[in-house]
Design a protein around this motif. Sequence first.
Motif, short mmCIF file in Angstrom:
data_model
loop_
_atom_site.label_atom_id
_atom_site.label_comp_id
_atom_site.label_asym_id
_atom_site.label_seq_id
_atom_site.Cartn_x
_atom_site.Cartn_y
_atom_site.Cartn_z
N PRO A 98 13.77 54.66 46.81
CA PRO A 98 13.70 53.20 46.92
C PRO A 98 13.84 52.72 48.36
O PRO A 98 14.91 52.35 48.81
CB PRO A 98 14.87 52.73 46.05
CG PRO A 98 15.84 53.85 46.08
CD PRO A 98 15.05 55.12 46.25
N TYR B 68 21.19 55.36 43.27
CA TYR B 68 19.99 54.75 42.69
C TYR B 68 19.44 55.67 41.61
O TYR B 68 19.64 56.88 41.65
CB TYR B 68 18.93 54.53 43.77
CG TYR B 68 19.38 53.58 44.85
CD1 TYR B 68 19.78 52.29 44.53
CD2 TYR B 68 19.45 53.97 46.18
CE1 TYR B 68 20.21 51.41 45.51
CE2 TYR B 68 19.89 53.10 47.17
CZ TYR B 68 20.27 51.82 46.83
OH TYR B 68 20.70 50.95 47.80
N THR C 249 15.68 51.69 39.62
CA THR C 249 15.39 51.12 40.93
C THR C 249 13.88 51.03 41.13
O THR C 249 13.28 51.90 41.72
CB THR C 249 16.01 51.99 42.04
OG1 THR C 249 17.25 52.51 41.59
CG2 THR C 249 16.25 51.21 43.29
N THR D 233 13.49 47.01 44.69
CA THR D 233 13.70 47.43 46.09
C THR D 233 13.24 46.35 47.06
O THR D 233 13.94 46.02 48.02
CB THR D 233 12.94 48.75 46.36
OG1 THR D 233 13.40 49.75 45.43
CG2 THR D 233 13.17 49.25 47.76
N THR E 91 18.27 44.25 36.23
CA THR E 91 17.29 45.33 36.18
C THR E 91 17.03 45.63 34.69
O THR E 91 17.57 44.95 33.81
CB THR E 91 17.83 46.60 36.85
OG1 THR E 91 18.87 47.16 36.04
CG2 THR E 91 18.39 46.31 38.24
N GLY F 275 23.22 49.19 38.69
CA GLY F 275 22.04 48.71 37.96
C GLY F 275 22.37 47.91 36.72
O GLY F 275 21.54 47.16 36.21
#
Length: 833
Positions: free
Chosen positions: A227, A395, A399, A404, A431, A452
């Motif tokens: 990312p 990550y 991701t 990003t 996310t 996340g």
Amino acid sequence: KEASSPSLGKDRADTVIIGGGCVGVSLAYHLAKAGLKDVVLLEKSELTAGSTWHAAGLTTYFHPGINLKKIHAYSIKLYEKLEEETGQAVGFHQPGSIRIASTPTRVDEFKYQMTRAGWHPTEQYLITPEKVQELFPLLNMDKVLAGLYNPGDGHIDPYSLTMALAAGARKYGAQLNYPVQVTNLNPRSDGTWEVETPLGIIQAKRIVNTAGFWARDIGKMIGLQHPLIPVHHQYVVTSTIPEVKALKTELPVIRDLEGSYYLRQERDGLLFGPYESEEKMKLQESWVTSGVPPGFGKELFESDLDRIMEHIEAAMEMVPILRKADIVNTISGPITYSPDILPMVGPHQGVRNYWVAIGFGYGIIHAGGMGKYLSDWILEGEPPFDLIEVDPNRYGKWTTTEYTAAKARESYGFNNIVGYPKEERFAGRPTERTSGLYNLLKSKCSMGFHAGWEQPHWFYKPGDETGYKPSFRRTNWFEPVGREYKQVMEKVGVIDLSPFGKFKLKGTDSVKLLDHLFANVVPKVGSTNISHMLTPRGKVYAELTVSQLYPGEFMLVTGSGSELHDLRWIEEKIARGGYKVEIENVTDEMGVLSVAGPYARQVLQKLTNEDLSDASFKFLQCRHLKLSSIPVTAIRISYTGELGWELYHRKEDSVPLYNAIMEAGQKEGIDNFGTYALNTLRLEKGFRAWGAEMNCDTNPLEAGLEYFVKLNKAADFTGKQALKQIKEKGLKRRLVYLTMDTDNVDPEGNESVWHNGKARTSVIGNTTSGCFSYGAQQSLAFAYVPMELSKVGQKLEVELLGKNYPATIIQEPLVLTEPTRMRLQKKGESPKM
């Protein structure tokens, strides 16, 4: 300019480094200097191509985090002596630097940063406006309230620095080959690599991706989507300014945080570089979707002064002589950003012997220290100190490119934003990683971001001031968290713990593997324990709960931020030891609800025919059962320290399970609680947290984890021999438990601990975490202090926002856990609540 050598020289290497910017060359230098033979660096065009050559070259001791200060400090110390060692001039200037505070909140931030710097060896001072003016006489002082001054800071010529590191690397035997492009990477079954180039193939024991803005292309060769995204960073250089030329000493570097730019002297003129807002800054998104153009090396982007106009105006107001200066040069080049601005450094989960040192937004100051850090890790088999914040495994699949890009915009735009404790940033959220309960709870609470995931921090009630209101003092969540604390202590609460990292492990060697991995014994079937993975030196690499669900079948659970960090370590052990086991990451498929409080049993008993009594379902037991016909794996454990169960279930069952529990608990007054209340409850019980009280900087004995470390078990677990030696030598410091008398501010962790007043020498330790105890109605903290100052009753001081508050070491815990209280009651003793 040095002559390049487009040859491979050899077909085998211990370590192949891909990319010849300052970071890759620093790693080659450090590995070779430490005696590693067969270090080969491959660069596709020439050394310093990419982001290195056009960098502004700033070097600073300052970092708002804790561990990266060590990286900065090492880099500066290395750069000071590099010319002497290699014979190559590096153009290193050290006029110091000053961060400018022009608002009262900024002054608070500087005080907050000072207490976090007090227990570090680097020099940093909070200085008055008068001192700021003395150091930088060309400033307009109208708005200056204070400065944060680092005397050893400055700037270095990035090209010369890289060439000096290259000379050093060659001197110690590393091979730097360019122009040699890596065209493909083939992993072999024994964990080694074939590195393909137009000049042939090199076989390598390990590869390190240090390819800067080409790092994504290298990752793609082995199916990884790193990312990373290139940002257009601009800075301008002026012609000679008479007032600058007339100065006797070089001006310190200025960082005007409200104006969001840095400014330094460049010969007899000034160099000035801004960080634009997320709306105005520019990403090179086409490089992410289509790859970097093949020929791009030492090229630049079109400059765009209109984009940075407001920053130029802010700088002219702060440094009026800029108004008369001519701009002679505008540089606009690519700098690679990760979503959170921090680089990704270390071994990568899911691919053996593939390491990265990528995503450097500040490559020059990080290059020296990261080269050393990575070199030590490669050679010693464990990191020299904890740097989980730069772990590439923070990550995961969640991701996405969109995430990003959104985060890189935000991070670049927020470069000089006030850094609050408990900071939240909202770009790119949520996310895909939301728990089953997210839609049900999102309007009822303030959500936090964890690896996340969205997870409730605290819940709203009518009359509360809702939303995210960051502060250095007690803020809008303070009273509501007290309410949730009371809910769990007196009634029953429910918390969503779905972000936990969750692994299933089974196979003929599963018991043998876990016995070797963990310092604790392997739990019996139907039981759970808390176990620690240690490094070879006896540091705490991880803390997990381990449950044996069926013979040879285990569930391992870790914190959200440690998921892939821990999984990588376990997978490495499995591969190296040839263990016959399978491990599966089930983090995203499983939801977790925890029900805790004195009425937890009463509520859950209504939903099942299984006997949940203490005699039948004891503390630290686990079993499969059905709650309201929903299958769950129930573990009798709670990070609150109160009576409670963690209920592991299929993610799609989260809503029906939650609704059934809430319905069943109406009479008992059941309600939600969040992670802030959970943190207070665990601190009152004296529970340690990985990443705070223990990590790769601490051993389990000084952290007070002896109970979980079985030095007398037969298995020779990783770290056992080191721990025996640590025990024999005796500890130098240990974790203590403090109460504090404060006003409107509470400890967070990483504050300086003082003994006997304010003399500079009397910082003797640091807090690791802290909070307000709603039970004791005062502040509470864990801290590391020297053994001779660690006795109960010892008076100390903890610095918060520039003021020292009295603290006393007390016997832990403040509140006994529910199982301990029950045990004492059975003996007829009256336990303390």
